[in-house]
Structure formats: structure tokens, C-alpha cells
Write a protein that holds these residues in place. Structure first.
Motif, PDB file in Angstrom:
ATOM      1  N   ARG A   1     -25.950  -6.494  22.987  1.00  0.00           N
ATOM      2  CA  ARG A   1     -25.649  -5.860  21.704  1.00  0.00           C
ATOM      3  C   ARG A   1     -24.607  -4.768  21.882  1.00  0.00           C
ATOM      4  O   ARG A   1     -24.606  -4.058  22.890  1.00  0.00           O
ATOM      5  CB  ARG A   1     -26.928  -5.230  21.162  1.00  0.00           C
ATOM      6  N   VAL A   2     -23.725  -4.633  20.913  1.00  0.00           N
ATOM      7  CA  VAL A   2     -22.725  -3.560  20.937  1.00  0.00           C
ATOM      8  C   VAL A   2     -23.027  -2.621  19.780  1.00  0.00           C
ATOM      9  O   VAL A   2     -23.256  -3.068  18.650  1.00  0.00           O
ATOM     10  CB  VAL A   2     -21.302  -4.132  20.770  1.00  0.00           C
ATOM     11  N   VAL A   3     -23.060  -1.333  20.064  1.00  0.00           N
ATOM     12  CA  VAL A   3     -23.232  -0.349  18.999  1.00  0.00           C
ATOM     13  C   VAL A   3     -22.011   0.546  19.019  1.00  0.00           C
ATOM     14  O   VAL A   3     -21.628   1.057  20.067  1.00  0.00           O
ATOM     15  CB  VAL A   3     -24.499   0.511  19.220  1.00  0.00           C
ATOM     16  N   ILE A   4     -21.404   0.709  17.863  1.00  0.00           N
ATOM     17  CA  ILE A   4     -20.217   1.549  17.786  1.00  0.00           C
ATOM     18  C   ILE A   4     -20.540   2.779  16.953  1.00  0.00           C
ATOM     19  O   ILE A   4     -21.105   2.669  15.858  1.00  0.00           O
ATOM     20  CB  ILE A   4     -19.042   0.782  17.160  1.00  0.00           C
ATOM     21  N   PHE A   5     -20.174   3.917  17.491  1.00  0.00           N
ATOM     22  CA  PHE A   5     -20.376   5.178  16.792  1.00  0.00           C
ATOM     23  C   PHE A   5     -19.026   5.691  16.310  1.00  0.00           C
ATOM     24  O   PHE A   5     -18.003   5.502  16.946  1.00  0.00           O
ATOM     25  CB  PHE A   5     -20.990   6.223  17.732  1.00  0.00           C
ATOM     26  N   GLN A   6     -19.088   6.375  15.162  1.00  0.00           N
ATOM     27  CA  GLN A   6     -17.857   6.958  14.643  1.00  0.00           C
ATOM     28  C   GLN A   6     -18.057   8.440  14.475  1.00  0.00           C
ATOM     29  O   GLN A   6     -19.128   8.902  14.061  1.00  0.00           O
ATOM     30  CB  GLN A   6     -17.490   6.325  13.310  1.00  0.00           C
ATOM     31  N   ARG A   7     -17.006   9.160  14.751  1.00  0.00           N
ATOM     32  CA  ARG A   7     -17.121  10.612  14.631  1.00  0.00           C
ATOM     33  C   ARG A   7     -16.876  11.028  13.200  1.00  0.00           C
ATOM     34  O   ARG A   7     -15.891  10.630  12.577  1.00  0.00           O
ATOM     35  CB  ARG A   7     -16.083  11.261  15.534  1.00  0.00           C
TER      36      ARG A   7
ATOM     37  N   ASN B   1     -19.693  23.278  13.408  1.00  0.00           N
ATOM     38  CA  ASN B   1     -20.313  21.963  13.323  1.00  0.00           C
ATOM     39  C   ASN B   1     -19.238  20.921  13.553  1.00  0.00           C
ATOM     40  O   ASN B   1     -18.670  20.375  12.618  1.00  0.00           O
ATOM     41  CB  ASN B   1     -20.943  21.789  11.936  1.00  0.00           C
ATOM     42  N   GLN B   2     -18.963  20.713  14.798  1.00  0.00           N
ATOM     43  CA  GLN B   2     -17.930  19.737  15.120  1.00  0.00           C
ATOM     44  C   GLN B   2     -18.401  18.374  14.710  1.00  0.00           C
ATOM     45  O   GLN B   2     -19.574  18.116  14.607  1.00  0.00           O
ATOM     46  CB  GLN B   2     -17.650  19.734  16.616  1.00  0.00           C
ATOM     47  N   GLY B   3     -17.452  17.511  14.512  1.00  0.00           N
ATOM     48  CA  GLY B   3     -17.783  16.166  14.070  1.00  0.00           C
ATOM     49  C   GLY B   3     -18.813  15.514  14.970  1.00  0.00           C
ATOM     50  O   GLY B   3     -18.665  15.490  16.177  1.00  0.00           O
ATOM     51  N   GLU B   4     -19.840  15.000  14.370  1.00  0.00           N
ATOM     52  CA  GLU B   4     -20.866  14.315  15.147  1.00  0.00           C
ATOM     53  C   GLU B   4     -20.655  12.818  15.067  1.00  0.00           C
ATOM     54  O   GLU B   4     -20.021  12.305  14.155  1.00  0.00           O
ATOM     55  CB  GLU B   4     -22.243  14.654  14.591  1.00  0.00           C
ATOM     56  N   TYR B   5     -21.229  12.161  16.023  1.00  0.00           N
ATOM     57  CA  TYR B   5     -21.079  10.716  16.070  1.00  0.00           C
ATOM     58  C   TYR B   5     -22.273  10.042  15.418  1.00  0.00           C
ATOM     59  O   TYR B   5     -23.419  10.316  15.746  1.00  0.00           O
ATOM     60  CB  TYR B   5     -20.956  10.247  17.526  1.00  0.00           C
ATOM     61  N   ASN B   6     -21.981   9.174  14.484  1.00  0.00           N
ATOM     62  CA  ASN B   6     -23.052   8.407  13.849  1.00  0.00           C
ATOM     63  C   ASN B   6     -22.767   6.930  13.983  1.00  0.00           C
ATOM     64  O   ASN B   6     -21.620   6.524  14.165  1.00  0.00           O
ATOM     65  CB  ASN B   6     -23.159   8.784  12.367  1.00  0.00           C
ATOM     66  N   VAL B   7     -23.807   6.161  13.828  1.00  0.00           N
ATOM     67  CA  VAL B   7     -23.643   4.723  14.009  1.00  0.00           C
ATOM     68  C   VAL B   7     -22.692   4.166  12.965  1.00  0.00           C
ATOM     69  O   VAL B   7     -22.815   4.427  11.777  1.00  0.00           O
ATOM     70  CB  VAL B   7     -24.996   3.995  13.920  1.00  0.00           C
ATOM     71  N   TYR B   8     -21.766   3.404  13.425  1.00  0.00           N
ATOM     72  CA  TYR B   8     -20.724   2.852  12.565  1.00  0.00           C
ATOM     73  C   TYR B   8     -20.938   1.358  12.384  1.00  0.00           C
ATOM     74  O   TYR B   8     -20.807   0.820  11.302  1.00  0.00           O
ATOM     75  CB  TYR B   8     -19.385   3.152  13.249  1.00  0.00           C
ATOM     76  N   SER B   9     -21.273   0.702  13.470  1.00  0.00           N
ATOM     77  CA  SER B   9     -21.487  -0.743  13.384  1.00  0.00           C
ATOM     78  C   SER B   9     -22.306  -1.219  14.569  1.00  0.00           C
ATOM     79  O   SER B   9     -22.249  -0.626  15.645  1.00  0.00           O
ATOM     80  CB  SER B   9     -20.136  -1.452  13.371  1.00  0.00           C
ATOM     81  N   THR B  10     -23.068  -2.269  14.333  1.00  0.00           N
ATOM     82  CA  THR B  10     -23.858  -2.873  15.408  1.00  0.00           C
ATOM     83  C   THR B  10     -23.670  -4.369  15.322  1.00  0.00           C
ATOM     84  O   THR B  10     -23.721  -4.935  14.233  1.00  0.00           O
ATOM     85  CB  THR B  10     -25.354  -2.557  15.224  1.00  0.00           C
ATOM     86  N   PHE B  11     -23.424  -4.998  16.433  1.00  0.00           N
ATOM     87  CA  PHE B  11     -23.352  -6.459  16.388  1.00  0.00           C
ATOM     88  C   PHE B  11     -23.781  -7.045  17.719  1.00  0.00           C
ATOM     89  O   PHE B  11     -23.773  -6.383  18.743  1.00  0.00           O
ATOM     90  CB  PHE B  11     -21.946  -6.935  15.996  1.00  0.00           C
ATOM     91  N   GLN B  12     -24.146  -8.283  17.633  1.00  0.00           N
ATOM     92  CA  GLN B  12     -24.583  -9.000  18.820  1.00  0.00           C
ATOM     93  C   GLN B  12     -23.376  -9.683  19.430  1.00  0.00           C
ATOM     94  O   GLN B  12     -22.783 -10.570  18.828  1.00  0.00           O
ATOM     95  CB  GLN B  12     -25.647 -10.047  18.446  1.00  0.00           C
ATOM     96  N   SER B  13     -23.015  -9.218  20.617  1.00  0.00           N
ATOM     97  CA  SER B  13     -21.814  -9.782  21.210  1.00  0.00           C
ATOM     98  C   SER B  13     -22.099 -11.060  21.986  1.00  0.00           C
ATOM     99  O   SER B  13     -21.354 -12.021  21.921  1.00  0.00           O
ATOM    100  CB  SER B  13     -21.183  -8.743  22.144  1.00  0.00           C
ATOM    101  N   HIS B  14     -23.161 -10.990  22.752  1.00  0.00           N
ATOM    102  CA  HIS B  14     -23.451 -12.161  23.582  1.00  0.00           C
ATOM    103  C   HIS B  14     -24.900 -12.567  23.412  1.00  0.00           C
ATOM    104  O   HIS B  14     -25.777 -11.726  23.322  1.00  0.00           O
ATOM    105  CB  HIS B  14     -23.203 -11.850  25.054  1.00  0.00           C
ATOM    106  N   GLU B  15     -25.095 -13.835  23.360  1.00  0.00           N
ATOM    107  CA  GLU B  15     -26.458 -14.350  23.282  1.00  0.00           C
ATOM    108  C   GLU B  15     -26.868 -14.840  24.659  1.00  0.00           C
ATOM    109  O   GLU B  15     -26.031 -15.229  25.454  1.00  0.00           O
ATOM    110  CB  GLU B  15     -26.506 -15.554  22.324  1.00  0.00           C
ATOM    111  N   PRO B  16     -28.158 -14.824  24.931  1.00  0.00           N
ATOM    112  CA  PRO B  16     -28.575 -15.424  26.197  1.00  0.00           C
ATOM    113  C   PRO B  16     -28.232 -16.909  26.182  1.00  0.00           C
ATOM    114  O   PRO B  16     -28.384 -17.556  25.157  1.00  0.00           O
ATOM    115  CB  PRO B  16     -30.082 -15.198  26.246  1.00  0.00           C
ATOM    116  N   GLU B  17     -27.751 -17.369  27.289  1.00  0.00           N
ATOM    117  CA  GLU B  17     -27.374 -18.776  27.342  1.00  0.00           C
ATOM    118  C   GLU B  17     -28.099 -19.447  28.470  1.00  0.00           C
ATOM    119  O   GLU B  17     -28.582 -18.795  29.393  1.00  0.00           O
ATOM    120  CB  GLU B  17     -25.869 -18.901  27.599  1.00  0.00           C
ATOM    121  N   PHE B  18     -28.083 -20.739  28.394  1.00  0.00           N
ATOM    122  CA  PHE B  18     -28.696 -21.492  29.477  1.00  0.00           C
ATOM    123  C   PHE B  18     -27.658 -22.428  30.071  1.00  0.00           C
ATOM    124  O   PHE B  18     -27.044 -23.199  29.382  1.00  0.00           O
ATOM    125  CB  PHE B  18     -29.900 -22.288  28.948  1.00  0.00           C
ATOM    126  N   ASP B  19     -27.455 -22.291  31.337  1.00  0.00           N
ATOM    127  CA  ASP B  19     -26.490 -23.158  32.000  1.00  0.00           C
ATOM    128  C   ASP B  19     -27.225 -24.417  32.447  1.00  0.00           C
ATOM    129  O   ASP B  19     -27.978 -24.392  33.406  1.00  0.00           O
ATOM    130  CB  ASP B  19     -25.891 -22.397  33.194  1.00  0.00           C
TER     131      ASP B  19
END
Lengths: 430, 249
Positions: A24-30, A40-58
Motif C-alpha cells: 500500500r502507498v500512502v501519500i501525505f500532503q503538507r 503552526n507550520q504546515g502539517e502533513y495530512n493524508v492526501y491519498s492511499t492506494f494499493q500499489s501491488h497485490e500479492p501474487e503467486f508465481d
């Protein structure tokens, strides 16, 4: 939450991406800094989450391929920042597959279709009495992530690093024995630029551990080996860069020699400085700064946790000696940072020669609290709050760290937690 | 993740006590530790091998460590083979190097290698081009890890490799055996019996026909007498376990 396996800021520092063992990839944005609260400097909050790779079976090998993301690298933003659709592209790879993702934002959507209603259902044509032009209306920001390229089948061995070239058209990926050069637009072909696989695998004694392109010279790249050497290669010299342009190697210190000497000299990470003049390497016990013009030895060596030198046998037994720590430069190349055990991480100021040990843990970091320097005592006088070497927790290792490209903001991955620390006082200084 | 019951003889801090004693007393302890490190490494290699997706970097590092230990053990062992070596120039070199080894005192068992010895035998194996200065080898001891390595690293058929690992261990013992049969007997005449037993166990489990010819892997100094006896008996049980794992494949 899964174990974080990589952390990376984008080129402006506005976005921070993390990848984990579950693919899974989680991207934070300031958040933009607020004028009302200057501290109060810019804080990072969740911007996007996605599944980059699935478990695979060779099926061929009857192996389950793990989906752990090994590295994420950002591509420099190509589109103008003020356009509606800001495009960012990110790489991620696990095992032997590299994926390129495009991240787009949508904050407006068209409304007023003639044929479809609000929910997208087709309208009954008999109810349509006039034509209207759809208009763009503001909506809640939506971040879309789409896979744009999949670079597969380029590697037989595990990929350990990727690096985007300064030309922004090519990138390289390195596995244990080979390095390939890819063009971003071409997924079915790559050029092999380094190959250290011996004709007879029985002769194999050295593998590639990390690699990186030079930040300014698109023809230069460096790769490190398990024997502690660095090789700087020039792609203009020949198609296959097996002959390095320069070999950086420090002679072994005979007084410190042991059966573990080779293992602890194996370089786990190599990073060019922002200036392009130096390289930073991390091996098991030290971080070293190398000047590109001096191949005989590093210009600076910093001990990360020398107290472990007498424990190498135990660390070999429990496999900790094979842990691969990363290292990082700050924006001005004056401070270097790397992780250690017990959720400690270390920073070394190259100018003042001072260093500090800090801890990333919930107990020690309340929001806005200033981190207290930690100390590991090696016997002798023991101050209060010191930790003795024997009570270090070797399961709590900080392998992945990242430094904001311009500001003093750092991201630390401690197992499955992400910590973001900011330098309060010097927030405006670079 | 590690084999339970393996006697842990670590280099950590134990030499401080040992270092103050005379060189002779330090040597058996160093050999024991080194032996246990070798055993540990071999088991690690085997475990590496059984992983679904072997980590090549780790395997290479462990294999290199094994080779280093074996090379050093061979260096130690060769001074007993003074009269039996007949390889001409190479043997002369070895004689000189081992002489130096005998003269030096091993104060810190963790590995204060005699600086001089790394320069000998550097060219002994002409077909190698290594940059590391610690490369010195004898044909017999290097054959073993090579066979071991090739099976560990060919990742295409992990299932197949499991079966061939046993064969490769056989090969190690075989090649060592073939090198100099006379010297083997000489070696064993001065040998500590308890180690011989371990030896026998290890090799006996591997292949029923061969008995205890493992001079490359199990060289030891002839000055070893009593201290190791009692330790070896308990070692036997632990070795049992290791051998079980090795044989299982």
C-alpha cells in the motif's frame, strides 16, 4: 497498519509518500502554512492511499511473491503548478516489478449534463425540453491515482534501488547483479548497463547493494557493493559500464579485522549530496562522506553505534547484522541523518562536528514537544536516562528516513509508525 | 529464527579474560568459537536456501564468511602437514606462513590476524581475480564452499536445490579427502578425540560409507587436550539437532 518499508519526499517537499509491506502507498500532503499562527507550520495530512501491488503467486516456481514496496521515487512535476490538474507521478516497486503511477487532483466537476441526471442515470428523453451547457462546479478535492506504466520482467533478482535521471526521461533499476536503464515511456525494453554476474555462479562473492544517478550529470551514476566499495560509472564511456570510471574503496583497518569485517563493510545505502560533489554511504556501523574527487578514502566518517562492535557475533546470530539502514542529507548538505536500533536515529552536523541521538517513539514524542537527546552508555559513568547497550531493543529498528528537500523537516519510519519532526526554531532557514 | 540449542560461543567480551592468559590457553577457546561460528554459518546458509525467496546478498555474505573461516582453519592446520605436502612452490609458501603464525601470539581471539599471512598464497589460485586482500586459498577448502554456493544461488529451482545440497556437502568431504590421504592420517593422529567424534557424527549422517574425513572443515591445533572434552559431549546433542536439519533436505 503494516510495516513501512520506504519513505520519500517529492521534489518540493509538499508531498510525502510511504510504502509498506502490504503493497500500500500512502501519500501525505503538507497543509499550507497559516499566517495567523506563525508557529503552526504546515502539517502533513493524508492526501491519498492506494494499493500499489497485490500479492501474487508465481505458478512456475510455486512461490508467493510478496507485495512489499521496496522504494518509491518521485518524478519531477512536469505541469505548471497553477493548473487545475496537477500531475505527479510516482514510482514504486517490489520484488522485480516497477510501477509508475500518475496522481491527479480533481476539485471541480461538470454538472448539468443533458442526457444524464445528477446520479448519472440516463434521463427520460421526453423530459428534456431545452439544451444546456454543462458547467464546472467546485467539489471536494478528489485525488485519483492511476497506474500508467508497469515495467516488468526486467530483473531476475530482487530489485534493491531505482533512481530517476536528471534528464527526466530515463531511470535505472538495480538488482543484486545487474543494473538496467529504462525509458519512462517504454515498458517492454530496457538496456543493461551493469552486469556483475560471473560466468560461474560459484565464483560469486560480491553483489550490488544500491545505486543512484548523479543529481546533475545525467551520464554519471554510482553503485555500491557488498564488499564496501563504490563504483562511479560514466555512460558515455561504453554501453556496458562494467569498467567503472572510478572505484572508491577504503583499505581495511587491520586492527579491527574480524570474521565480520566484510559483512559490516557492506554498503546498505548510497546518496549523492544535493550539490553533487559528495556521496554518502551507510554501512553497518558508520556513515561516510566521500568526495567524488578522492577515491582512496572517505573525507568524513561518523560512528553511528560503535558500541555494537563488540556484539557482532550476537548480531550475526540473530541476523541483525544484515539490517540495511538508509541515510539522508539535509537540503544544504550540512547535516546527515541515519537510523539505528531502539527507535533511535542519529544526526551529524558536518560543520560543527556535533552529533545527536534522538528517539522516535510515542512515549517520548508528544505533539509539539521538543525531542530530548538520548544517550547510550557503554559502561563507565551512567547518567540518568541513559540506556545501556544490553537493554537496546533490536527489534525496533529505524531503517528508513527522509529529509525534506529544503526545510528542516524529517520523516522517520519506525516499524509501522510514521513520525514527522520539524525544526521549530529554524523553520525558515535553509 | 535460529536453531535452538546451538551452543553460542560468542566472541563478545570473553577474550578479555582469555587475552590476559598465555597464548596457548587462548588458542583452544578461539578454535571453539571459530568452529561454532562456522557451524552457525553453515546452518544459516542452509536455512537461507530453504527460504521461498532466498536473499542473495545475505547468502553471499555468509558464504564469504564461511570461506574465510575455512581458509584460516586450513592455514592453522597446515603446519601439521609439513612433511606430507608435495605441491612444490605452494607448500613452501605455506610452510613459511604457518611458521609466522606459530610465532605470533593470539591475544585477541576475535581476530587479530597476523598481518603477514594475508600476503602469502595470494596467487595460489591463479584463476581468481579478487580485489580483497584477504584472499588466500587452498584448492581443497575452496572447492567445498563453491559447490555449496552454486546450489544456494541458482534460484531457478529451489525444490531441486534442496536435494542437491546434501550432494554438495558430500562433495565437500570428498574433495577434501582426495587431496592428500597421507596427511589426513597424520593429522588425525594428533587429533583430539572428541572432535573426531563430532566429525564422525557429522559425516556419518551425511553418507554412510565415509568415516570422519573432514580435515578441511575441522582442523584444530594439537595442543588441545582437556578443556574441550566436556564441552564436546554436550555439543554432540546440539549437533544432533543441526545434523537433523541438514539431513532433512
Amino acid at each position: 497498519a503494516d510495516i513501512i518499508s520506504t519513505v520519500e519526499f517529492n521534489h518540493t517537499g509538499e508531498l510525502l509518500a510511504t510504502g509498506d509491506k502490504g503493497g500500500r502507498v500512502v501519500i501525505f500532503q503538507r497543509e499550507p502554512e497559516s499566517k495567523n499562527e506563525p508557529y503552526n507550520q504546515g502539517e502533513y495530512n493524508v492526501y491519498s492511499t492506494f494499493q500499489s501491488h497485490e500479492p501474487e503467486f508465481d505458478y512456475l516456481k510455486s512461490l508467493e511473491i510478496e507485495e512489499k514496496i521496496n522504494k518509491i521515487k518521485w518524478l519531477p512535476q512536469q505541469n505548471a503548478a497553477h493548473s487545475l490538474l496537477s500531475t505527479n507521478v510516482v514510482f514504486s516497486f517490489k520484488d522485480k516489478t516497477i510501477k509508475l503511477w500518475k496522481i491527479t487532483e480533481r476539485d471541480k466537476r461538470p454538472e448539468g449534463y443533458n442526457l444524464k441526471d445528477e446520479e448519472g442515470k440516463l434521463k427520460d428523453l421526453s423530459t428534456v425540453t431545452s439544451l444546456q451547457v454543462p458547467v464546472l462546479k467546485p467539489m471536494d478535492l478528489m485525488v485519483e491515482v492511476t497506474p500508467r506504466r508497469i515495467f516488468a520482467n526486467g530483473h531476475t533478482y530482487h530489485v534493491n534501488s531505482i533512481s530517476v535521471n536528471s534528464d527526466c526521461e530515463t531511470y535505472m533499476s538495480a538488482d543484486d547483479l545487474r543494473i538496467n536503464l529504462w525509458h519512462l515511456a517504454i515498458t517492454d525494453r530496457s538496456f543493461n548497463i551493469v552486469d556483475i554476474k560471473p560466468a560461474n555462479m560459484e565464483d560469486l562473492t560480491e553483489v550490488i547493494t544500491a545505486s543512484e544517478f548523479h543529481p546533475h550529470h545525467c551520464n554519471l551514476f554510482v553503485y555500491s557493493s557488498s564488499k564496501g566499495s563504490l563504483r562511479l560509472c560514466d555512460m558515455r564511456a561504453s554501453a556496458l559500464c562494467d569498467k567503472h570510471s572510478k572505484l572508491y574503496e577504503e583499505p581495511e583497518d587491520p586492527s579491527n579485522r574480524s570474521f565480520f569485517s566484510e559483512i559490516i563493510s557492506s554498503v546498505s545505502d548510497v546518496k549523492f549530496s544535493h550539490s553533487g560533489r559528495y556521496m554518502l554511504t551507510r554501512d553497518y556501523l558508520t556513515v561516510k562522506v566521500w568526495d567524488l574527487n578522492m577515491e582512496t578514502k572517505p573525507v568524513e566518517t561518523y560512528q553511528v553505534h560503535d558500541y555494537l562492535r563488540s556484539k557482532l557475533c550476537s548480531l550475526y546470530e540473530n541476523d541483525c547484522i544484515f539490517d540495511k539502514f538508509e541515510c539522508a542529507w539535509n537540503g544544504s548538505d550540512s547535516v546527515i541523518m541515519t537510523g539505528a536500533y531502539n527507535n533511535f536515529f542519529r544526526m551529524f552536523d558536518r560543520n560543527t562536528k556535533r552529533d545527536v541521538t534522538l528517539e522516535a517513539s510515542r512515549e517520548s514524542s508528544k505533539p509539539r514537544a521538543i525531542l530530548k537527546p538520548r544517550r547510550v552508555c557503554v559502561g563507565g559513568k551512567r547518567r540518568k536516562d541513559d540506556i545501556s547497550v544490553d537493554s537496546l531493543d533490536f527489534t525496533k529498528k529505524i531503517l528508513h528516513t527522509a529529509w525534506h528537500p529544503t526545510e528542516n523537516i524529517i520523516a522517520i519510519a519506525a516499524t509501522n509508525n510514521l513520525y514527522i519532526f520539524q525544526d521549530k526554531v529554524n523553520s525558515e532557514m535553509h | 529464527m535460529f536453531v535452538r540449542g546451538l551452543k553460542r560461543k560468542c566472541f563478545d567480551g570473553e577474550e578479555d579474560i582469555e587475552g590476559t592468559l598465555a597464548g596457548i590457553k587462548a588458542i583452544p577457546s578461539y578454535n571453539l568459537q571459530r568452529q561454532s561460528l562456522l557451524d552457525m554459518s553453515l546452518v544459516k546458509l542452509q536455512l537461507c536456501h530453504m527460504l521461498v525467496e532466498p536473499n542473495l546478498c545475505r547468502s553471499v555474505l555468509i558464504a564469504n564468511t564461511v570461506r574465510q573461516i575455512q581458509e584460516e582453519m586450513t592455514q592453522d592446520g597446515t603446519w601439521q602437514m609439513i612433511n606430507t605436502q608435495s605441491t612444490g612452490q605452494a607448500s613452501l609458501d605455506r610452510l613459511v606462513s604457518t611458521d609466522i603464525l606459530c610465532r605470533s601470539s593470539r591475544e585477541q581471539a576475535e581476530g587479530k590476524h597476523v598481518p603477514g599471512y594475508s600476503t602469502f598464497n595470494k596467487d595460489f589460485e591463479g584463476d581468481q581475480e579478487r580485489e580483497s586482500s584477504e584472499t588466500m586459498s587452498t584448492a581443497s577448502s575452496v572447492q567445498g564452499p563453491r559447490n555449496l554456493q552454486s546450489n544456494v544461488w541458482e534460484m531457478e529451482n529451489p525444490q531441486e536445490n534442496k536435494g542437491t545440497f546434501q550432494k554438495s556437502l558430500d562433495q565437500i568431504f570428498e574433495t577434501l579427502e582426495n587431496k592428500s590421504p597421507n596427511s589426513v592420517e597424520d593429522l588425525f593422529s594428533e587429533v583430539d578425540n572428541s572432535y573426531y567424534d563430532l566429525d564422525t557424527m557429522l559425516t556419518g549422517m551425511m553418507s554412510n560409507t565415509k568415516m570422519g574425513h573432514c580435515d578441511g572443515l575441522e582442523t584444530f591445533s594439537s595442543t588441545t587436550t582437556t578443556p574441550s572434552n566436556s564441552n564436546c559431549k554436550s555439543d554432540l546433542n546440539e549437533l544432533d539437532h543441526i545434523v537433523e536439519i541438514l539431513v532433512e533436505s
